[in-house]
Write an enzyme that holds these catalytic residues in place. Structure first.
Site, mmCIF file in Angstrom:
data_model
loop_
_atom_site.group_PDB
_atom_site.id
_atom_site.type_symbol
_atom_site.label_atom_id
_atom_site.label_comp_id
_atom_site.label_asym_id
_atom_site.label_seq_id
_atom_site.Cartn_x
_atom_site.Cartn_y
_atom_site.Cartn_z
ATOM 1 N N LYS A 80 0.818 -1.221 0.000
ATOM 2 C CA LYS A 80 0.000 0.000 0.000
ATOM 3 C C LYS A 80 0.847 1.264 0.000
ATOM 4 O O LYS A 80 2.040 1.234 0.260
ATOM 5 C CB LYS A 80 -0.958 -0.041 1.195
ATOM 6 N N ARG A 103 -3.652 -10.194 4.592
ATOM 7 C CA ARG A 103 -4.038 -10.145 3.173
ATOM 8 C C ARG A 103 -2.839 -9.610 2.398
ATOM 9 O O ARG A 103 -2.490 -8.437 2.538
ATOM 10 C CB ARG A 103 -5.257 -9.234 3.002
#
Ligand code: HH2
Length: 292
Positions: A234, A268
């Site tokens: 991210k 995840r």
């Protein structure tokens, strides 16, 4: 649910023992995902490439993924919505391709109609970045045996990074997740089927993300549910390491370990093998500490 041996996730016929943290591998069936868009689609029609999907999924399972998360709509800031029929079609095809794998098949969708079709096609986890706000989504999951991941997001993907603001981000995210867990339980989704996720990067600045990660243990204790985190590749990892999206593997693994230290039970991730290796080291130290 949260006992000494560790929690167990109920997902359809699966019982996933979370005494040791588990890995969810990300399979994006999109053209525009920030991290890996277009890799599983082909040609001008952007049709799913079943062979490539299967190979990527098998590699993730061999590397230690217990869950595979299929998403057909990108949620990156400013992403264009995908037509419902296209999302449904790609998810349906992918589930058919992966149905025999011995793992939990998860579908990342905000649409109750897609969740509906996915559950019928064998998905046993619905990953809702909409946080279970849609009553139709909650009802569909309640009427099945699928697990349900509810994620916090401030705003919507189109505008969530415009000006995220909180007075106390940990408390506000915790209150939201608590409310959603209650709403789910009320209509019959047992806590053993529920996962909570603070939603790193979804309507949060770097400072909000760091505060949430630092206080993840407090958040988990306040909600008392199994926590999944998605930190992989991210923007916050890019901001802290200076690395482009395809070189954020090491930073992502470090962040994942920090989350596990603070109680996260499902990671995840895009890079399954390095995450699994890091978890093996973490688990060995944990076991030795518990035995001494
Ligand atoms: N992050 C993304 C998508 N889905 N689901 C949960 N529960 N938690 C997350 O943090 C999360 C998520 C974004 O990552 P990615 O799927 O790689 O990108 P995109 O949304 O652009 O497809």
């Amino acid at each position: 649910m949260l006992n000494d041996a560790g929690p167990t996730l109920w997902a359809g016929h699966h019982r996933l023992d979370l005494a040791a943290p588990a890995i969810m591998g990300v399979l994006n069936l999109t053209t525009d995902s920030f991290s890996d868009g277009g890799q599983l689609l082909d040609g001008s029609a952007q049709a799913l490439n079943p062979g490539r999907l299967r190979a990527r999924a098998e590699a993730m399972v061999a590397a230690g993924a217990a869950i595979l998360d299929l998403g057909a709509e990108s949620s990156r800031p400013g992403a264009e919505p995908v037509a419902e029929a296209l999302e449904a079609d790609r998810i349906h095809q992918a589930l058919a391709e992966l149905a025999d794998l011995p793992v939990i098949l998860s579908v990342d969708t905000r649409r109750a109609s897609v969740a509906d079709l996915a559950i019928d096609a064998g998905a046993t986890l619905i990953n809702d970045i909409g946080g279970g706000r849609d009553p139709a989504m909650r009802a569909r999951v309640a009427g099945s045996s699928a697990a349900f991941c509810i994620m916090h997001m401030q705003g919507s993907p189109a505008s969530m990074q415009d000006n995220p603001s909180y007075v106390d981000v940990v408390q506000e995210v915790g209150l939201f997740l608590n409310r959603q867990v209650e709403a789910c339980e009320k209509i019959g989704i047992e806590r053993q089927r529920l996962l909570i996720d603070p939603g790193f990067g979804f309507g949060k600045t770097l400072d909000h993300n760091l505060t949430l990660l630092r206080h993840l243990d407090r958040l988990i204790a306040a909600v008392d549910a199994v926590c999944l985190v998605g930190l992989s590749r991210k923007r916050m990892i890019g901001a802290l390491t200076g690395q482009p999206v395809d070189q954020r593997e090491h930073g992502s693994v470090a962040a994942a370990l920090m989350a596990v230290e603070r109680g996260a039970r499902i990671l995840r991730v895009h890079d399954v093998r390095p995450t699994a290796d890091a978890l093996a080291i973490w688990s060995a130290l944990r076991e030795q500490t518990a035995g001494s």
